[in-house]
Design a protein around this motif. Structure first.
Motif, PDB file in Angstrom:
ATOM      1  N   GLY A 235       0.812  -1.211   0.000  1.00 27.57           N
ATOM      2  CA  GLY A 235       0.000   0.000   0.000  1.00 27.57           C
ATOM      3  C   GLY A 235       0.848   1.265   0.000  1.00 27.57           C
ATOM      4  O   GLY A 235       0.562   2.227  -0.717  1.00 27.57           O
ATOM      5  N   LEU A 236       1.917   1.260   0.788  1.00 26.06           N
ATOM      6  CA  LEU A 236       2.804   2.414   0.850  1.00 26.06           C
ATOM      7  C   LEU A 236       3.536   2.626  -0.475  1.00 26.06           C
ATOM      8  O   LEU A 236       3.691   3.766  -0.938  1.00 26.06           O
ATOM      9  CB  LEU A 236       3.816   2.222   1.979  1.00 26.06           C
ATOM     10  N   ALA A 237       3.998   1.538  -1.078  1.00 31.47           N
ATOM     11  CA  ALA A 237       4.719   1.644  -2.357  1.00 31.47           C
ATOM     12  C   ALA A 237       3.803   2.155  -3.457  1.00 31.47           C
ATOM     13  O   ALA A 237       4.203   2.976  -4.287  1.00 31.47           O
ATOM     14  CB  ALA A 237       5.310   0.280  -2.731  1.00 31.47           C
ATOM     15  N   THR A 238       2.559   1.679  -3.458  1.00 27.90           N
ATOM     16  CA  THR A 238       1.589   2.150  -4.453  1.00 27.90           C
ATOM     17  C   THR A 238       1.334   3.644  -4.282  1.00 27.90           C
ATOM     18  O   THR A 238       1.235   4.394  -5.259  1.00 27.90           O
ATOM     19  CB  THR A 238       0.274   1.371  -4.325  1.00 27.90           C
ATOM     20  N   GLY A 239       1.254   4.078  -3.037  1.00 25.54           N
ATOM     21  CA  GLY A 239       1.039   5.495  -2.758  1.00 25.54           C
ATOM     22  C   GLY A 239       2.187   6.373  -3.223  1.00 25.54           C
ATOM     23  O   GLY A 239       1.994   7.573  -3.488  1.00 25.54           O
ATOM     24  N   GLY A 241       3.765   5.814  -6.010  1.00 28.48           N
ATOM     25  CA  GLY A 241       3.849   5.731  -7.468  1.00 28.48           C
ATOM     26  C   GLY A 241       4.405   4.429  -7.988  1.00 28.48           C
ATOM     27  O   GLY A 241       4.603   4.273  -9.204  1.00 28.48           O
ATOM     28  N   GLY A 242       4.659   3.476  -7.093  1.00 30.15           N
ATOM     29  CA  GLY A 242       5.166   2.188  -7.537  1.00 30.15           C
ATOM     30  C   GLY A 242       4.071   1.310  -8.101  1.00 30.15           C
ATOM     31  O   GLY A 242       2.892   1.475  -7.786  1.00 30.15           O
ATOM     32  N   VAL A 243       4.471   0.383  -8.961  1.00 30.62           N
ATOM     33  CA  VAL A 243       3.555  -0.631  -9.480  1.00 30.62           C
ATOM     34  C   VAL A 243       3.906  -1.930  -8.782  1.00 30.62           C
ATOM     35  O   VAL A 243       5.043  -2.412  -8.876  1.00 30.62           O
ATOM     36  CB  VAL A 243       3.685  -0.776 -11.006  1.00 30.62           C
ATOM     37  N   VAL A 244       2.934  -2.501  -8.092  1.00 30.59           N
ATOM     38  CA  VAL A 244       3.203  -3.609  -7.175  1.00 30.59           C
ATOM     39  C   VAL A 244       2.475  -4.867  -7.613  1.00 30.59           C
ATOM     40  O   VAL A 244       1.312  -4.826  -8.017  1.00 30.59           O
ATOM     41  CB  VAL A 244       2.773  -3.232  -5.739  1.00 30.59           C
ATOM     42  N   ALA A 245       3.164  -6.007  -7.515  1.00 27.34           N
ATOM     43  CA  ALA A 245       2.560  -7.319  -7.773  1.00 27.34           C
ATOM     44  C   ALA A 245       3.014  -8.275  -6.686  1.00 27.34           C
ATOM     45  O   ALA A 245       4.157  -8.201  -6.201  1.00 27.34           O
ATOM     46  CB  ALA A 245       2.969  -7.836  -9.147  1.00 27.34           C
ATOM     47  N   ASP A 250       4.906 -13.801   1.054  1.00 22.44           N
ATOM     48  CA  ASP A 250       5.542 -12.722   1.817  1.00 22.44           C
ATOM     49  C   ASP A 250       6.435 -11.844   0.959  1.00 22.44           C
ATOM     50  O   ASP A 250       7.338 -11.178   1.467  1.00 22.44           O
ATOM     51  CB  ASP A 250       6.337 -13.295   2.983  1.00 22.44           C
ATOM     52  N   ALA A 251       6.217 -11.812  -0.358  1.00 22.86           N
ATOM     53  CA  ALA A 251       7.104 -11.048  -1.229  1.00 22.86           C
ATOM     54  C   ALA A 251       6.322 -10.219  -2.242  1.00 22.86           C
ATOM     55  O   ALA A 251       5.166 -10.521  -2.565  1.00 22.86           O
ATOM     56  CB  ALA A 251       8.074 -11.975  -1.946  1.00 22.86           C
ATOM     57  N   LEU A 252       6.974  -9.172  -2.703  1.00 25.53           N
ATOM     58  CA  LEU A 252       6.403  -8.263  -3.701  1.00 25.53           C
ATOM     59  C   LEU A 252       7.408  -8.068  -4.828  1.00 25.53           C
ATOM     60  O   LEU A 252       8.627  -8.164  -4.629  1.00 25.53           O
ATOM     61  CB  LEU A 252       6.098  -6.900  -3.085  1.00 25.53           C
ATOM     62  N   ARG A 253       6.880  -7.748  -5.997  1.00 21.02           N
ATOM     63  CA  ARG A 253       7.705  -7.265  -7.108  1.00 21.02           C
ATOM     64  C   ARG A 253       7.256  -5.846  -7.391  1.00 21.02           C
ATOM     65  O   ARG A 253       6.076  -5.612  -7.680  1.00 21.02           O
ATOM     66  CB  ARG A 253       7.556  -8.145  -8.343  1.00 21.02           C
ATOM     67  N   ILE A 254       8.193  -4.908  -7.308  1.00 19.01           N
ATOM     68  CA  ILE A 254       7.852  -3.495  -7.426  1.00 19.01           C
ATOM     69  C   ILE A 254       8.642  -2.857  -8.556  1.00 19.01           C
ATOM     70  O   ILE A 254       9.863  -3.032  -8.656  1.00 19.01           O
ATOM     71  CB  ILE A 254       8.142  -2.746  -6.109  1.00 19.01           C
ATOM     72  N   THR A 255       7.943  -2.147  -9.427  1.00 14.20           N
ATOM     73  CA  THR A 255       8.578  -1.342 -10.469  1.00 14.20           C
ATOM     74  C   THR A 255       8.226   0.123 -10.248  1.00 14.20           C
ATOM     75  O   THR A 255       7.343   0.457  -9.459  1.00 14.20           O
ATOM     76  CB  THR A 255       8.123  -1.780 -11.875  1.00 14.20           C
ATOM     77  N   ARG A 256       8.929   0.985 -10.956  1.00 15.63           N
ATOM     78  CA  ARG A 256       8.761   2.448 -10.893  1.00 15.63           C
ATOM     79  C   ARG A 256       9.380   3.063  -9.642  1.00 15.63           C
ATOM     80  O   ARG A 256       9.344   4.269  -9.486  1.00 15.63           O
ATOM     81  CB  ARG A 256       7.274   2.854 -10.987  1.00 15.63           C
ATOM     82  N   LEU A 257       9.898   2.247  -8.726  1.00 15.82           N
ATOM     83  CA  LEU A 257      10.617   2.752  -7.557  1.00 15.82           C
ATOM     84  C   LEU A 257      11.977   2.065  -7.502  1.00 15.82           C
ATOM     85  O   LEU A 257      12.098   0.879  -7.817  1.00 15.82           O
ATOM     86  CB  LEU A 257       9.859   2.473  -6.260  1.00 15.82           C
ATOM     87  N   GLY A 258      13.011   2.815  -7.064  1.00 11.43           N
ATOM     88  CA  GLY A 258      14.341   2.246  -6.954  1.00 11.43           C
ATOM     89  C   GLY A 258      14.537   1.533  -5.632  1.00 11.43           C
ATOM     90  O   GLY A 258      13.723   1.635  -4.707  1.00 11.43           O
ATOM     91  N   MET A 259      15.665   0.820  -5.504  1.00 15.08           N
ATOM     92  CA  MET A 259      15.943   0.080  -4.284  1.00 15.08           C
ATOM     93  C   MET A 259      16.073   1.013  -3.086  1.00 15.08           C
ATOM     94  O   MET A 259      15.594   0.705  -1.993  1.00 15.08           O
ATOM     95  CB  MET A 259      17.229  -0.739  -4.452  1.00 15.08           C
ATOM     96  N   THR A 260      16.726   2.156  -3.283  1.00 15.96           N
ATOM     97  CA  THR A 260      16.902   3.101  -2.177  1.00 15.96           C
ATOM     98  C   THR A 260      15.555   3.636  -1.698  1.00 15.96           C
ATOM     99  O   THR A 260      15.302   3.726  -0.486  1.00 15.96           O
ATOM    100  CB  THR A 260      17.799   4.272  -2.615  1.00 15.96           C
ATOM    101  N   GLU A 261      14.686   3.971  -2.644  1.00 19.70           N
ATOM    102  CA  GLU A 261      13.362   4.488  -2.277  1.00 19.70           C
ATOM    103  C   GLU A 261      12.564   3.456  -1.487  1.00 19.70           C
ATOM    104  O   GLU A 261      11.920   3.785  -0.486  1.00 19.70           O
ATOM    105  CB  GLU A 261      12.580   4.870  -3.539  1.00 19.70           C
ATOM    106  N   ILE A 262      12.627   2.201  -1.931  1.00 25.12           N
ATOM    107  CA  ILE A 262      11.868   1.157  -1.244  1.00 25.12           C
ATOM    108  C   ILE A 262      12.462   0.895   0.132  1.00 25.12           C
ATOM    109  O   ILE A 262      11.740   0.744   1.133  1.00 25.12           O
ATOM    110  CB  ILE A 262      11.856  -0.143  -2.085  1.00 25.12           C
ATOM    111  N   GLY A 263      13.793   0.850   0.215  1.00 26.95           N
ATOM    112  CA  GLY A 263      14.445   0.633   1.499  1.00 26.95           C
ATOM    113  C   GLY A 263      14.126   1.731   2.494  1.00 26.95           C
ATOM    114  O   GLY A 263      13.827   1.463   3.676  1.00 26.95           O
ATOM    115  N   ASP A 264      14.183   2.988   2.027  1.00 32.63           N
ATOM    116  CA  ASP A 264      13.865   4.112   2.909  1.00 32.63           C
ATOM    117  C   ASP A 264      12.398   4.091   3.325  1.00 32.63           C
ATOM    118  O   ASP A 264      12.070   4.403   4.487  1.00 32.63           O
ATOM    119  CB  ASP A 264      14.163   5.438   2.190  1.00 32.63           C
ATOM    120  N   LEU A 265      11.525   3.696   2.390  1.00 31.24           N
ATOM    121  CA  LEU A 265      10.095   3.643   2.691  1.00 31.24           C
ATOM    122  C   LEU A 265       9.819   2.626   3.797  1.00 31.24           C
ATOM    123  O   LEU A 265       9.048   2.879   4.735  1.00 31.24           O
ATOM    124  CB  LEU A 265       9.316   3.280   1.421  1.00 31.24           C
TER     125      LEU A 265
END
Length: 330
Positions: A235-239, A241-245, A250-265
């Protein structure tokens, strides 16, 4: 070196090759890719002088192929593995080629050993499997010890050992400073073999770059994240601007966000992360993305349009299984 400049070939109203300009350099394996009907085989025939261009030029080390005195000493080519007189043995086929190109007869035994056909050298080619014919075609290409080699679908019919052998052979030839130009539909093989790519679609050049550059330019970075708080992070990643699947429990595949952005989030929201890793796109994925508008032949499931067949593949499979169950219950 192969140099094409504005190379064009028209058959009646059909434009098979459309103003192609590219250079195939020595010292590397150059993959030649494109969908069916893209003009790859026509281009290779134009390089070898088997067809005349409608306009434009193509040269080998600065000369047209027709000006080469002893072709097999300078260029080795495999375009059709079955283009062999079936009544001749592998040995006699190569001897004939050697004699017409003023090559020593001893070279025949050397290339037969190299491709693994020594034990069947005296057998007629008409009894050869496709894989054996491929090996014989490769032997013919290597007969003159040329500095430039061209292969069209060289791994067709080869078993895994044979595929690994031809892959290592092409790399070794390139490492010796030779020019190696290979066309193939096997993306995984090209990813493991080629250093550089020339990609065409509907006769036109669409890419001329390294394999790494091609994948990076034609695919989107995907990040795999494993966390016990999968849904909250989704939910946070989608908010953001990420595209989440979802990728398992217990795992996600996320595009449109970088590793640093996801880690910080995750850190900012106190979400435990057990895995955070990039998923490298394959050459096949990048190729499909780039050439999707250049595909000339679209297959379809009977009774359905092509686009619908691709989009609804899972639904079609379900219908087939369901129908089989109902039929079996009657």
């Amino acid at each position: 070196m192969i140099e094409a400049n504005g190379l064009t070939k028209r058959y009646g109203e059909r434009l098979a090759v459309d103003r192609l300009t590219f250079t195939v350099k020595p010292g590397q394996v150059t993959g030649f890719l494109g969908p069916n009907g893209a003009g790859k085989s026509t281009t290779m025939r134009l390089i070898l002088g088997l067809d005349a261009p409608t306009s434009g030029t193509v040269t080998i080390d600065g000369r047209p192929f027709s000006k080469v005195a002893y072709p097999m000493r300078e260029v080795g080519a495999l375009l059709d593995a079955k283009a062999i007189h079936g009544g001749r043995s592998a040995y006699n086929h190569l001897v004939c080629l050697a004699q017409t190109n003023n090559l020593p007869k001893s070279r025949v035994g050397e290339v037969l050993d190299l491709v693994g056909l020594s034990e069947v050298a005296r057998k007629r080619a008409k009894g050869f499997s496709l894989g054996m014919s491929q090996r014989l075609g490769i032997a013919a290409a290597l007969l003159g010890d040329p500095k430039l080699l061209m292969f069209d679908e060289p791994v067709n019919g080869l078993d895994p050992e044979g595929i690994l052998w031809i892959r290592n052979l092409m790399k070794a030839l390139a490492a010796e400073g030779r020019t190696v130009f290979v066309s193939s539909h096997l993306m995984s093989e090209m990813e493991n073999t080629a250093d550089h790519l020339i990609v065409i679609g509907r006769g036109r050049l669409v890419a001329d770059c390294t394999v790494t550059e091609f994948i990076d330019q034609n695919s989107e970075l995907t990040i795999r994240v494993r966390t016990p708080e999968r849904d909250r992070l989704a939910g946070l990643a989608t908010g953001k601007g990420g595209v989440v699947a979802h990728d398992g429990e217990d795992a996600l595949r996320i595009t449109r966000l970088g590793m640093t952005e996801i880690g910080d989030l995750a850190f900012d929201n106190q979400i435990r992360v057990h895995e955070l890793s990039p998923i490298q796109a394959s050459l096949e994925q990048a190729f499909m993305e780039l050439t999707k508008d250049s595909v000339e032949y679209h297959a379809a499931v009977p009774g359905r349009p092509a686009a619908g067949a691709i989009a609804d593949a899972a639904a079609v499979a379900t219908e087939v299984v369901s129908g089989a169950i109902q039929h079996g219950g009657r």
